[in-house]
Write an enzyme that holds these catalytic residues in place. Structure first.
Site, PDB file in Angstrom:
ATOM      1  N   GLY A   1      35.983  -1.759 -87.508  1.00 18.51           N
ATOM      2  CA  GLY A   1      36.135  -2.788 -86.490  1.00 18.51           C
ATOM      3  C   GLY A   1      36.095  -4.196 -87.086  1.00 18.51           C
ATOM      4  CG  ASN A   2      34.337  -4.592 -90.949  1.00 18.58           C
ATOM      5  OD1 ASN A   2      34.950  -3.551 -90.699  1.00 18.58           O
ATOM      6  ND2 ASN A   2      33.861  -4.859 -92.140  1.00 18.58           N
TER       7      ASN A   2
ATOM      8  CE  LYS B   1      30.349   4.277 -80.530  1.00 24.13           C
ATOM      9  NZ  LYS B   1      30.278   4.079 -81.961  1.00 24.13           N
TER      10      LYS B   1
ATOM     11  CE  LYS C   1      37.294   3.312 -88.288  1.00 22.71           C
ATOM     12  NZ  LYS C   1      35.904   3.544 -88.647  1.00 22.71           N
TER      13      LYS C   1
ATOM     14  CE  LYS D   1      31.900   3.910 -91.789  1.00 16.74           C
ATOM     15  NZ  LYS D   1      32.552   3.979 -90.463  1.00 16.74           N
TER      16      LYS D   1
END
Lengths: 322, 322
Positions: free
Chosen positions: A29-30, A147, A227, A286
């Site tokens: 997102g960054n 979340k 994601k 991740k």
């Protein structure tokens, strides 16, 4: 169309017999908004251009690539915009908020990357495909939503907001925050089209924010899909050889908050047992996504910084998962 | 991918030699929101399902189709949402507002149509492609913006809003309304990808609200592109044989506000001289788009009701432009 149709198969025969070596990149997102930055269009475009500058040279060299991205900050701000306008305009459900962020981020990223590709003389063309992802009504995540999304509420604000829409929440410190389920992605609706475009040599931006969460009857799910999970699902579905998860950390560390031991290389088969060593909120999903990617046929997965795609793929930065 | 790549050309050879007969449909903004309706998600989904029910059987029979759509009401509401939240969150430029409406309407339309296609047993798959459309900085429309968008302002509200962002406006009655330029579409950035998908048998939803207006350097344009103009540009670019503009009027009328003489059939070559007879705001741009479509190689264009695509194509309703 007739002439085109006759020429195309010959062209494809010539181009497509070698195994396509596709690269799937997940941008954090960054890539568009750093913590605490003003969520304006100019700020997000400036950040996107910086990201684009760092990845375009690599993308220009790739035969086939897909870009996915997070949407954490943007979902928060779109929810806020809905809340602020909430007395005068009906609030949109989470599936529409996700769709909006796919368009906002997709258009900004596409503009920045396409324009950078043009600048360096690449003929690569990219497009943004709105992506719907099916989740299971019986996914256990719906029993225990964890979340956090959207703004922090005081008790008074929370009660006011709960009158407009019902939602689950948790207490964080003295404030409250909405939580939703984060179910596993089962099926990417547009996978056929994405694969087709990638095979035809187009770069594709898709699966933004994990995708628009729906059930198999097309009804929206009150959820946010991770994601990195969706990216792994996509990467295996199109049989990509490589997947890179780019974030604001330069590689995976063991004991991140303590001794910080950087991990340069790790076997996917050995990650399972040590997953508990990594932070549940950030690095663990991740690493899980990378492990699953390799276990399902992927060749190499990378976790690295947003600004070092090239060196991560070359093995001089980031973490390689084989 | 290797195996797939070998099979694909043979498959394409078998399927693609006959001339593809593509149908491009432009849905009016009223496909999702009728005048005065509450712009909530359930209302828009309900309307989209009604539209989907009426067009899905036809789409299932088409080899190749593209759906474009207006976004008038939705742009208005998204602008309003931005204005209401304007003190607390930065307002988004028109290019982003357009992108958001492409995602909102695209996702709702796609859900409704895909779900209807599944219900009737069709294997057709559709997806939504975010579309950017290039306009010319020197387009005369920028000298004299005429397209009204967004809410009506009192003098006081207008002055307040002008402090946040500068824009052109016109007076309508005692109130004020923002106007923007409506330049001609020069190039659809994603045309290659859309054509590819259509040729591969996928239905595509694209060019929503005329497309995201940009200049050829990817900077956003403060503009709204006419969706019928963009649809015509798209239809000719992919060499579609047929284009249908579906709206809330059952056909084209001569002397619409007076004797109302319905026009069943008209030669494109004869429209030019009589264009002045039609309403500039509604029917004229549709007739112009149809004329240009035919003059640039299209075979048949139709203007008809949102709920009679089948009979319009069969020649028993609507207006046929040859």
């Amino acid at each position: 169309m007739a002439t085109r149709a006759c020429i195309k198969p010959i062209f494809i025969l010539l181009c497509k017999i070698p195994i396509m070596d596709a690269l799937v990149i997940a941008l954090g997102g960054n890539a568009l908004l750093q913590n605490g930055e003003k969520p304006s269009f100019p700020v997000q475009l400036k950040n996107a251009r910086r990201t684009a500058k760092s990845i375009a040279r690599r993308l220009a060299k790739e035969k086939a690539f897909v870009i996915t991205h997070g949407n954490g900050p943007q979902v928060g701000y779109e929810l806020l915009r809905n809340i602020y306008a909430g007395r005068k305009l009906p609030q949109m459900p989470l599936r529409i908020i996700n769709a909006e962020t796919q368009a906002i981020i997709g258009s900004i990223l596409q503009s920045a990357i396409a324009s950078e590709l043009e600048k360096i003389g690449s003929k690569k063309r990219i497009c943004t495909v709105l992506t719907h992802v099916v989740v299971d009504r019986k996914d256990k995540a719906f029993e225990n939503p964890t979340k956090p999304i959207g703004p922090l509420y005081s008790k008074k604000e929370l009660q006011k907001q709960l009158k407009i829409e019902k939602f689950d929440y948790v207490m964080t410190g003295l404030l409250y925050r909405r939580v939703v389920a984060s179910p596993r992605p089962l099926k990417i609706i547009e996978i056929g089209q994405i694969k087709e475009l990638v095979e035809d040599g187009f770069g594709v931006i898709c699966c933004g924010g994990g995708g628009i969460p729906i059930f198999d009857d097309w009804n929206g799910a009150n959820a946010v899909i991770d994601k990195d999970r969706t990216t792994q699902h996509l990467a295996n579905s199109i049989k990509a050889s490589r997947m890179a998860i780019l974030t604001n950390v330069d590689c995976v560390y063991k004991d991140y908050l303590g001794r910080r031991v950087p991990i340069k290389k790790i076997e996917a088969s050995s990650i399972g047992e040590s997953l508990g060593d990594f932070d549940e909120g950030t690095m663990r999903p991740k690493l899980e996504a990378c492990t699953d990617f390799i276990m399902n046929g992927g060749k190499r997965a990378y976790i690295g910084s947003l600004f070092s795609l090239d060196s991560a793929l070359a093995g001089t930065s980031g973490t390689l998962i084989m």
